[in-house]
Design a protein around this motif. Structure first.
Motif, PDB file in Angstrom:
ATOM      1  N   PHE A   1       0.832  -1.207   0.000  1.00 20.05           N
ATOM      2  CA  PHE A   1       0.000   0.000   0.000  1.00 20.05           C
ATOM      3  C   PHE A   1       0.865   1.255   0.000  1.00 20.05           C
ATOM      4  CE2 PHE A   1      -3.682  -2.553   1.444  1.00 20.05           C
ATOM      5  CZ  PHE A   1      -4.644  -2.018   0.604  1.00 20.05           C
ATOM      6  N   ARG A   2       1.890   1.262   0.830  1.00 20.23           N
ATOM      7  CA  ARG A   2       2.759   2.454   0.884  1.00 20.23           C
ATOM      8  C   ARG A   2       3.382   2.732  -0.480  1.00 20.23           C
ATOM      9  NH1 ARG A   2       4.763  -0.174   5.721  1.00 20.23           N
ATOM     10  NH2 ARG A   2       3.546   0.603   7.468  1.00 20.23           N
TER      11      ARG A   2
ATOM     12  N   LEU B   1     -11.068   2.704  -3.885  1.00 21.00           N
ATOM     13  CA  LEU B   1      -9.612   2.567  -3.749  1.00 21.00           C
ATOM     14  C   LEU B   1      -8.909   3.901  -3.998  1.00 21.00           C
ATOM     15  CD1 LEU B   1      -9.102  -0.923  -5.413  1.00 21.00           C
ATOM     16  CD2 LEU B   1      -8.505  -0.313  -3.059  1.00 21.00           C
ATOM     17  N   LEU B   2      -9.391   4.663  -4.962  1.00 16.52           N
ATOM     18  CA  LEU B   2      -8.804   5.986  -5.219  1.00 16.52           C
ATOM     19  C   LEU B   2      -9.029   6.925  -4.037  1.00 16.52           C
ATOM     20  CD1 LEU B   2      -9.710   6.563  -8.970  1.00 16.52           C
ATOM     21  CD2 LEU B   2      -7.480   5.973  -8.000  1.00 16.52           C
ATOM     22  N   LYS B   3     -10.216   6.854  -3.452  1.00 10.24           N
ATOM     23  CA  LYS B   3     -10.511   7.680  -2.282  1.00 10.24           C
ATOM     24  C   LYS B   3      -9.602   7.283  -1.117  1.00 10.24           C
ATOM     25  CE  LYS B   3     -14.462   9.695  -0.260  1.00 10.24           C
ATOM     26  NZ  LYS B   3     -15.862   9.845  -0.529  1.00 10.24           N
TER      27      LYS B   3
ATOM     28  N   ALA C   1      -5.093   8.439   2.342  1.00 12.07           N
ATOM     29  CA  ALA C   1      -3.836   7.981   2.940  1.00 12.07           C
ATOM     30  C   ALA C   1      -2.732   9.020   2.747  1.00 12.07           C
ATOM     31  CB  ALA C   1      -3.414   6.645   2.344  1.00 12.07           C
ATOM     32  N   ASN C   2      -2.775   9.739   1.648  1.00 15.95           N
ATOM     33  CA  ASN C   2      -1.782  10.788   1.420  1.00 15.95           C
ATOM     34  C   ASN C   2      -2.019  11.987   2.336  1.00 15.95           C
ATOM     35  OD1 ASN C   2      -0.337   9.375  -0.532  1.00 15.95           O
ATOM     36  ND2 ASN C   2      -1.658  10.095  -2.171  1.00 15.95           N
ATOM     37  N   ARG C   3      -3.283  12.195   2.745  1.00 14.41           N
ATOM     38  CA  ARG C   3      -3.609  13.300   3.650  1.00 14.41           C
ATOM     39  C   ARG C   3      -3.520  12.898   5.122  1.00 14.41           C
ATOM     40  NH1 ARG C   3      -8.890  14.269   3.317  1.00 14.41           N
ATOM     41  NH2 ARG C   3      -9.211  12.642   1.854  1.00 14.41           N
ATOM     42  N   ILE C   4      -3.735  11.609   5.406  1.00 15.89           N
ATOM     43  CA  ILE C   4      -3.780  11.119   6.786  1.00 15.89           C
ATOM     44  C   ILE C   4      -2.698  10.048   6.956  1.00 15.89           C
ATOM     45  CG2 ILE C   4      -5.233  10.109   8.589  1.00 15.89           C
ATOM     46  CD1 ILE C   4      -7.675  10.886   6.791  1.00 15.89           C
TER      47      ILE C   4
ATOM     48  N   ARG D   1      -6.743  -1.050  10.313  1.00 16.77           N
ATOM     49  CA  ARG D   1      -7.164   0.352  10.229  1.00 16.77           C
ATOM     50  C   ARG D   1      -7.376   0.765   8.774  1.00 16.77           C
ATOM     51  NH1 ARG D   1      -3.158   4.302  12.708  1.00 16.77           N
ATOM     52  NH2 ARG D   1      -3.853   3.300  14.599  1.00 16.77           N
ATOM     53  N   LEU D   2      -6.449   0.370   7.921  1.00 17.65           N
ATOM     54  CA  LEU D   2      -6.540   0.739   6.510  1.00 17.65           C
ATOM     55  C   LEU D   2      -7.735   0.061   5.836  1.00 17.65           C
ATOM     56  CD1 LEU D   2      -4.942   2.460   4.470  1.00 17.65           C
ATOM     57  CD2 LEU D   2      -3.821   0.358   3.750  1.00 17.65           C
ATOM     58  N   LEU D   3      -7.972  -1.203   6.141  1.00  9.51           N
ATOM     59  CA  LEU D   3      -9.103  -1.909   5.536  1.00  9.51           C
ATOM     60  C   LEU D   3     -10.437  -1.394   6.077  1.00  9.51           C
ATOM     61  CD1 LEU D   3      -7.746  -5.546   5.293  1.00  9.51           C
ATOM     62  CD2 LEU D   3      -7.858  -3.787   3.519  1.00  9.51           C
TER      63      LEU D   3
END
Length: 144
Positions: free
Chosen positions: A4-5, A54-56, A61-64, A75-77
């Motif tokens: 993911f990263r 997935l795009l959202k 993830a880039n903001r948080i 948490r991510l899922l």
């Protein structure tokens, strides 16, 4: 989490793997919703909503940064599930608006679109007072 990263950092190959691995996880969530609203969601919608979710997730993830901190996927899922629900709600709202517009259009008597010049001028002025710039653009270029 490392996958993911890498995907969130813009690595295209990692993003392809994220889609291949995690998009099927989204489909059961969507199918449960479709079970109650099959008139709103078809198979193409499932794919679109899953991709948009997935795009959202990527944008969030880039903001948080806390979403990708550590190595725990829960948490991510969980956030991906929230994104999916949000995208379904957006789809429902969009479809409801289209149905309302269709209903209004179907219910408009013949000849109602041919307004006299003075009525058009007054209506145009009133629309400029109450609509935003974007709404005015849509009303002038798409609706007419």
């Amino acid at each position: 989490m490392q996958l993911f990263r890498r995907a969130f950092a813009g690595e295209q190959e990692a993003w392809v793997y994220v889609i291949d691995i995690f998009q099927p996880l989204i489909y059961p969530w969507l199918r449960r919703v479709r079970g109650t609203r099959s008139d709103f969601i078809d198979d193409d919608d499932l794919t679109t909503v899953a991709h948009d979710a997935l795009l959202k997730l990527r944008d969030s993830a880039n903001r948080i940064p806390e979403l990708t901190a550590g190595d725990d996927l829960r948490r991510l899922l969980a956030y991906l599930r929230k994104c999916t629900i949000s995208e379904v709600q957006t789809l429902f709202r969009r479809r409801n608006r289209l149905r309302e517009i269709s209903y209004i259009t179907d219910d408009t008597p013949d000849g109602a679109h041919s307004l006299d010049v003075e009525t058009r001028r007054v209506l145009s002025q009133r629309l400029q007072e109450v609509l935003s710039e974007d709404e005015l653009f849509v009303s002038e270029h798409i609706i007419r």
